[in-house]
Write a protein that holds these residues in place. Structure first.
Motif, PDB file in Angstrom:
ATOM      1  N   GLN B  46       0.841  -1.180   0.000  1.00 15.03           N
ATOM      2  CA  GLN B  46       0.000   0.000   0.000  1.00 15.03           C
ATOM      3  C   GLN B  46       0.884   1.241   0.000  1.00 15.03           C
ATOM      4  OE1 GLN B  46      -2.667   0.586   3.412  1.00 15.03           O
ATOM      5  NE2 GLN B  46      -4.356   0.356   1.965  1.00 15.03           N
ATOM      6  N   GLU B  47       0.420   2.266  -0.674  1.00 18.15           N
ATOM      7  CA  GLU B  47       1.241   3.481  -0.790  1.00 18.15           C
ATOM      8  C   GLU B  47       1.595   4.039   0.588  1.00 18.15           C
ATOM      9  OE1 GLU B  47      -1.535   2.870  -2.296  1.00 18.15           O
ATOM     10  OE2 GLU B  47      -1.524   3.469  -4.395  1.00 18.15           O
ATOM     11  N   ARG B  51      -0.564   5.024   4.317  1.00 16.55           N
ATOM     12  CA  ARG B  51      -0.311   4.455   5.638  1.00 16.55           C
ATOM     13  C   ARG B  51       0.105   5.513   6.655  1.00 16.55           C
ATOM     14  NH1 ARG B  51       4.023   0.159   4.719  1.00 16.55           N
ATOM     15  NH2 ARG B  51       4.281   1.038   2.642  1.00 16.55           N
ATOM     16  N   MET B  52       0.660   6.648   6.175  1.00 12.25           N
ATOM     17  CA  MET B  52       1.186   7.662   7.101  1.00 12.25           C
ATOM     18  C   MET B  52       0.215   8.804   7.337  1.00 12.25           C
ATOM     19  SD  MET B  52       5.087   7.934   5.695  1.00 12.25           S
ATOM     20  CE  MET B  52       5.944   8.521   7.120  1.00 12.25           C
ATOM     21  N   ALA B 335       2.654   4.787  10.274  1.00 10.69           N
ATOM     22  CA  ALA B 335       2.474   3.615   9.402  1.00 10.69           C
ATOM     23  C   ALA B 335       2.735   2.317  10.149  1.00 10.69           C
ATOM     24  CB  ALA B 335       3.401   3.722   8.182  1.00 10.69           C
ATOM     25  N   ASN B 336       2.273   2.266  11.377  1.00 10.89           N
ATOM     26  CA  ASN B 336       2.354   1.058  12.218  1.00 10.89           C
ATOM     27  C   ASN B 336       3.770   0.703  12.669  1.00 10.89           C
ATOM     28  OD1 ASN B 336      -0.439   0.780  11.787  1.00 10.89           O
ATOM     29  ND2 ASN B 336      -0.094  -0.403   9.929  1.00 10.89           N
ATOM     30  N   PHE B 405       4.813  13.531   5.193  1.00 17.00           N
ATOM     31  CA  PHE B 405       4.717  12.439   6.159  1.00 17.00           C
ATOM     32  C   PHE B 405       3.722  12.829   7.248  1.00 17.00           C
ATOM     33  CE2 PHE B 405       6.769  13.672  10.178  1.00 17.00           C
ATOM     34  CZ  PHE B 405       7.260  14.925   9.835  1.00 17.00           C
ATOM     35  N   GLY B 406       3.295  11.833   8.001  1.00 20.14           N
ATOM     36  CA  GLY B 406       2.414  12.070   9.146  1.00 20.14           C
ATOM     37  C   GLY B 406       2.775  11.074  10.235  1.00 20.14           C
ATOM     38  N   ALA B 407       2.675  11.488  11.492  1.00 16.43           N
ATOM     39  CA  ALA B 407       3.055  10.594  12.583  1.00 16.43           C
ATOM     40  C   ALA B 407       2.419  11.068  13.874  1.00 16.43           C
ATOM     41  CB  ALA B 407       4.581  10.560  12.729  1.00 16.43           C
TER      42      ALA B 407
END
Lengths: 193, 432
Positions: B46-47, B51-52, B335-336, B405-407
């Motif tokens: 998955q892109e 995921r992020m 993203a886990n 990105f994301g977190a």
């Protein structure tokens, strides 16, 4: 005949499109990525970068040109993160490479799961990356090798396949157009007669 | 012109063209089949931006790593719980979850487990739901074993027009014999169903067989006759009148009337046998999110880059501690994958011992790791370094038209209280 020759030329062009100068990982997941070094029971993902030449493009066994090259090895299995790993780079391949060590990184534990080897490859030709894994608990050692070719024309299997398929399709279209053209001419001559 | 000459044998160039096309198709199919088998981690395909920057999962817990095949009474259950944050900076090319429907499920290789219950925000998640960006939700899934084997089981939220948004996965082994499986239940009107997996399968097969036979007969009717090239020849010769015969028209009419009749009879039979039924539900539920925290740690991303060969995301963050206690940055998760600050003991102990080890590492480093005092604003350099960026194929975001990105950041105070902040922004690749 002109139509057929034109179709043949298109087919040849399609085949040439299948040639690629350097192979890449093409965004394939590491599980399916074929660019791995087998070190005993372990697999280590191998990738090369030439930032000045191709930025973030991932290279495998074929490096397109000489210059500053960064090799990164990602430890796929978590168990490798507790083992001692050493890397060496040789010029040449086979028995002759053993005498031409260019650089090496002594054994070290890589808890972050990857190691890198920076090298300025000044000559075209064949090189060899050798990875040694030692289990500190048992002393068991495994060795794996990755041959690399720098420079020259490299054919990528995937792109050869695409080229071959394109050749067949264009060949079929060319044959069809030729046949249609031929029938029209035959029909024209019959009409004139 | 008689019917034999109308359907003339194809000339040699046509045969060559047809052969070449068939060979090309065979090569394409062969190439498609020419791939190595995999048995887990399909989420890596998955892109990275999905995921992020869609759902950020956390506190995911699997109650067990082993269940038996469910037989209606025995077998045990897998209870999957946790939370997810719906990212405010949702990708612009995907329909936001606020405007569409989402359904809670699991990600795994097919129906290896059966769902006994699912809950979102404490409410049964029988229907699809809507979730809001910027909020957090609690989920719970109760699963039972179906097919024996070892499987990677993830919580998943299926978001309409976005696809499955997959949480972290853990290996669960299902032991026992598949033939022992049974899923009994009682319908609303009192009918006892001994096993939902096989209930009325005979009826299903019968209807499929009936339509299959009709379809095959219809196909055979046509392929016993000359097909494409002779028909093209007939058209070229101006003999389209021979393409459809009176028998073809009669059979078509019989089939049309017969199909309508069979459907009508089938519906009548089903209504008579099951007079009480409920239509498929299309409701979309509004789920109550988790309450917003009273005190927050605000984070602003000043810049971010990804060191490609160094397998490291580096960011300069401005952190403002709006809580009433000093806090330390303990974890960066995206993203886990969990990057834990090994220098913060509370952060290390917050990771359960049985959490999947392949997505946890101690690769988080902070330039100034001392506690941030209450009310203080501090700029720090943070790096999250590990091969996980490559192994989880997260670096593919560098090839996206939207390199962002994301977190989630987890801050901890001395009492162990956790404060969660969201961080993200543009990111550029670098070679350091």
């Amino acid at each position: 005949m002109r139509v057929f020759l034109f179709a043949l030329m298109l087919s040849a062009l399609a085949g040439l499109l299948g040639l690629e100068v350097a192979s890449a990982h093409d965004g394939v997941p590491i599980d399916e990525d074929q660019c791995k070094i087998k070190v005993g029971p372990f697999s280590i993902h191998f990738v090369g970068y030439q930032p000045a030449e191709s930025g973030t493009k991932e290279l495998c066994r074929a490096v397109p040109t000489t210059g500053n090259t960064i090799f990164v090895m990602d430890l796929i299995e978590p168990a490798l993160r507790s083992k001692n790993i050493a890397v060496a780079l040789y010029k040449g391949s086979g028995e002759e490479a053993a005498d031409q060590k260019l650089s090496e990184i002594p054994a070290h534990v890589y808890s972050a799961g990857f190691l890198r080897l920076d090298e300025d490859l000044t000559e075209e030709g064949r090189y060899l990356v050798e990875v040694a894994v030692v289990d500190p608990a048992t002393g068991q050692q495994y060795t794996g090798r990755m041959p690399i070719r720098v420079g020259g024309l490299i054919l990528s299997t995937a792109y050869l396949l695409v080229g071959a398929i394109s050749l067949l399709i264009f060949g079929a279209v060319g044959a069809y157009l030729y046949g249609v053209s031929r029938e029209k001419r035959i029909g024209h001559r019959s009409g004139n007669a | 012109m008689n019917k034999t000459t109308q359907f003339a044998r194809p000339t040699s160039w046509r045969r060559f063209a047809a052969f070449a096309v068939v060979l090309a198709c065979a090569a394409i199919v062969d190439a498609a089949l020419w791939s190595s088998p995999v048995d887990a981690h399909g989420e890596r395909n998955q892109e990275a931006f999905l995921r992020m920057r869609t759902l950020l999962w956390y506190d995911v817990n699997w109650s067990t790593d082993e269940v038996g095949v469910y037989d209606g009474k025995n077998g045990g259950e897998l209870v999957l719980t946790g939370k997810f944050h719906v990212v405010e900076d949702w990708p612009g090319n995907i329909t936001p979850p606020d405007d569409t429907a989402a359904f809670l499920s699991t990600g795994g290789p097919g129906s290896v487990m059966v769902k006994k219950g699912s809950y979102l925000g404490g409410q049964p998640a029988i229907f699809s739901s809507q979730v809001k960006r910027g909020r957090d939700y609690e989920f719970k899934l109760v699963m039972a074993g179906h097919h024996p084997g070892k499987y990677h089981i993830h919580p998943t939220l299926m978001v309409k027009e976005a696809g499955p948004l997959i949480g972290p996965g853990a290996w669960v082994e299902i032991k026992g014999d598949n033939s022992d499986f049974a899923f009994p239940m009682q319908a609303m009107e009192g009918t006892q169903i001994p096993n939902l997996a096989t209930w009325q399968l005979g009826t299903v097969f019968s209807w499929h067989a009936l339509w299959g036979v009709i379809a095959v007969l219809w196909l055979l009717w046509w392929i016993r006759r000359p097909l494409f090239i002779p028909r093209m020849q007939a058209l070229k010769n101006g003999r389209e009148d021979v393409l459809i015969t009176k028998a073809d028209i009669l059979l078509g009419a019989v089939l049309l009337v017969g199909t309508i009749g069979i459907v009508f009879a089938g519906v009548s039979w089903a209504n008579a046998k099951y007079p009480i039924s409920v239509p498929l539900q299309s409701r979309i539920m509004q789920i109550e999110p988790l309450p917003l925290p009273k005190q927050t740690v605000d984070v602003k991303t000043l810049n971010a880059s990804y060191d490609v060969p160094g397998r490291s995301l580096k960011a300069k963050l401005q952190i403002t501690n709006n809580t009433d206690k000093p806090v330390q940055l303990g974890e960066f998760t995206s993203a886990n994958v969990r990057f834990v600050n090994g220098s913060v003991p509370i952060a290390k102990s917050a990771v359960p011992g049985d959490y999947p080890k392949d997505v946890v590492n101690e690769g988080l480093h902070v330039s100034d790791n001392t506690p941030i005092a209450a009310g203080e604003t501090r700029v720090v350099d943070v790096d999250a370094t590990d091969a996980a960026w490559e192994l989880e194929r997260l670096t593919s975001l560098l090839n996206d038209p939207d390199n962002s990105f994301g977190a989630l950041l987890f801050f901890y105070d001395d009492d162990g209280e956790r404060h969660i902040s969201v961080v993200g922004g543009p990111i550029v690749p670098r070679f350091l």
